[in-house]
Design a protein around this motif. Structure first.
Motif, PDB file in Angstrom:
ATOM      1  N   GLU A   1      67.514  57.612  17.521  1.00  0.00           N
ATOM      2  CA  GLU A   1      68.376  56.684  16.624  1.00  0.00           C
ATOM      3  C   GLU A   1      68.025  55.443  16.022  1.00  0.00           C
ATOM      4  OE1 GLU A   1      71.182  58.375  15.174  1.00  0.00           O
ATOM      5  OE2 GLU A   1      70.309  59.958  16.291  1.00  0.00           O
ATOM      6  N   GLN A   2      67.523  54.771  17.195  1.00  0.00           N
ATOM      7  CA  GLN A   2      66.825  53.488  16.655  1.00  0.00           C
ATOM      8  C   GLN A   2      65.839  53.646  15.607  1.00  0.00           C
ATOM      9  OE1 GLN A   2      65.221  52.018  20.582  1.00  0.00           O
ATOM     10  NE2 GLN A   2      67.253  50.588  20.891  1.00  0.00           N
TER      11      GLN A   2
ATOM     12  N   ARG B   1      65.415  56.227  13.550  1.00  0.00           N
ATOM     13  CA  ARG B   1      65.825  56.473  12.077  1.00  0.00           C
ATOM     14  C   ARG B   1      66.673  55.175  11.537  1.00  0.00           C
ATOM     15  NH1 ARG B   1      68.239  62.002  14.527  1.00  0.00           N
ATOM     16  NH2 ARG B   1      66.484  63.419  13.889  1.00  0.00           N
ATOM     17  N   SER B   2      67.233  54.600  12.075  1.00  0.00           N
ATOM     18  CA  SER B   2      68.038  53.305  11.774  1.00  0.00           C
ATOM     19  C   SER B   2      66.690  52.344  11.105  1.00  0.00           C
ATOM     20  CB  SER B   2      68.397  52.606  12.684  1.00  0.00           C
ATOM     21  OG  SER B   2      69.320  51.159  12.162  1.00  0.00           O
ATOM     22  N   MET B   3      65.516  52.190  11.922  1.00  0.00           N
ATOM     23  CA  MET B   3      64.570  51.422  11.244  1.00  0.00           C
ATOM     24  C   MET B   3      64.020  52.008   9.979  1.00  0.00           C
ATOM     25  SD  MET B   3      62.095  50.460  14.488  1.00  0.00           S
ATOM     26  CE  MET B   3      63.017  50.230  16.150  1.00  0.00           C
TER      27      MET B   3
ATOM     28  N   GLU C   1      65.519  53.632   7.974  1.00  0.00           N
ATOM     29  CA  GLU C   1      66.602  53.511   6.712  1.00  0.00           C
ATOM     30  C   GLU C   1      66.560  52.161   6.194  1.00  0.00           C
ATOM     31  OE1 GLU C   1      70.180  55.020   8.279  1.00  0.00           O
ATOM     32  OE2 GLU C   1      69.557  57.081   8.414  1.00  0.00           O
ATOM     33  N   SER C   2      66.153  51.017   6.851  1.00  0.00           N
ATOM     34  CA  SER C   2      66.423  49.813   6.700  1.00  0.00           C
ATOM     35  C   SER C   2      65.115  49.477   5.897  1.00  0.00           C
ATOM     36  CB  SER C   2      66.705  48.862   7.778  1.00  0.00           C
ATOM     37  OG  SER C   2      65.598  48.889   8.594  1.00  0.00           O
TER      38      SER C   2
ATOM     39  N   ASP D   1      68.287  57.787  22.241  1.00  0.00           N
ATOM     40  CA  ASP D   1      68.663  56.604  21.963  1.00  0.00           C
ATOM     41  C   ASP D   1      67.465  56.156  21.092  1.00  0.00           C
ATOM     42  OD1 ASP D   1      70.999  56.540  23.217  1.00  0.00           O
ATOM     43  OD2 ASP D   1      70.244  55.487  25.065  1.00  0.00           O
ATOM     44  N   GLU D   2      66.261  56.295  21.406  1.00  0.00           N
ATOM     45  CA  GLU D   2      65.107  55.875  20.593  1.00  0.00           C
ATOM     46  C   GLU D   2      64.892  56.436  19.333  1.00  0.00           C
ATOM     47  OE1 GLU D   2      62.090  54.275  24.340  1.00  0.00           O
ATOM     48  OE2 GLU D   2      61.743  56.279  23.211  1.00  0.00           O
TER      49      GLU D   2
ATOM     50  N   ASP E   1      59.490  44.930  14.771  1.00  0.00           N
ATOM     51  CA  ASP E   1      60.578  46.008  15.427  1.00  0.00           C
ATOM     52  C   ASP E   1      59.750  47.306  15.862  1.00  0.00           C
ATOM     53  OD1 ASP E   1      62.466  44.039  15.161  1.00  0.00           O
ATOM     54  OD2 ASP E   1      63.399  44.980  13.408  1.00  0.00           O
TER      55      ASP E   1
ATOM     56  N   ASP F   1      56.026  53.111   9.421  1.00  0.00           N
ATOM     57  CA  ASP F   1      56.934  54.166   9.188  1.00  0.00           C
ATOM     58  C   ASP F   1      56.511  55.644   9.622  1.00  0.00           C
ATOM     59  OD1 ASP F   1      58.681  52.577   7.687  1.00  0.00           O
ATOM     60  OD2 ASP F   1      57.993  53.129   5.701  1.00  0.00           O
TER      61      ASP F   1
END
Length: 189
Positions: free
Chosen positions: A181-182, A184-186, A188-189, A178-179, A72, A136
């Motif tokens: 947010e994507q 940051r989501s990556m 966090e997971s 938008d990127e 991803d 990361d």
């Protein structure tokens, strides 16, 4: 991590401001061609966004040369390259059309990595990192980098007048938010 991100965003903003001040001190940018519809704000934005985009591509290339990176994150680096390379070509064409080139930016490029200053340590860290750590680190650095681009785009939306530049700036604000947010989501997971 949030304090680090906030600090880096503030540091990036300060460096961009210093770069802009440095540009005005190094050489007076050429006025855009008469009748081009471009203002000095439009010219400055384009002259600063080109090396900024080039730096994002360089960061992406560093990541894409590594193995063991989350697919991803690899896809995000490829997406960033695919979006920003044509934007660089468009901005270079505008500078040609306006008959201004990159006047003054050559002096700044010697300052540090594309004139943005402070990124060489980050680039070195990214170059030395492996696998998941590189992924990361790329995400963290690119979030800060995108925040800087959004700040620059918002500035030209306040002061610029060229309709194509304004359209690009609006696109940068939207797509890079938008990127972020994507990414940051990556993280966090």
């Amino acid at each position: 991590m949030r304090n680090t991100t906030t600090f880096r965003a503030l540091a990036t903003g300060a460096l961009l401001t210093a770069a802009a001040l440095g540009l005005s001190a190094c050489a007076a940018p050429a006025e855009p061609a008469e009748g081009s519809g471009a203002t000095m704000a439009d010219v400055m934005f384009v002259q600063m966004m080109i090396p900024h985009h080039e730096e994002a591509i360089e960061m992406s290339d560093l990541l894409l040369d590594k193995s063991g990176v989350d697919p991803d994150v690899v896809a995000m680096a490829e997406q960033i390259k695919a979006a920003q390379a044509p934007e660089i070509e468009q901005m270079e064409a505008w500078l040609d059309e306006w008959e201004v080139g990159m006047s003054g930016m050559d002096d700044m490029n010697g300052m540090d990595h594309g004139g943005m200053g402070g990124m060489s340590d980050d680039m070195t860290s990214l170059e030395e990192a492996d696998g998941a750590d590189a992924g990361d680190l790329f995400l963290e650095q690119m979030i800060v980098h995108h925040e800087g681009a959004i700040d620059m785009a918002e500035d030209v939306l306040d002061d610029g007048q060229h309709p194509d530049v304004r359209e690009l700036a609006e696109s940068i604000v939207s797509s890079q938010a938008d990127e972020i947010e994507q990414m940051r989501s990556m993280l966090e997971s």
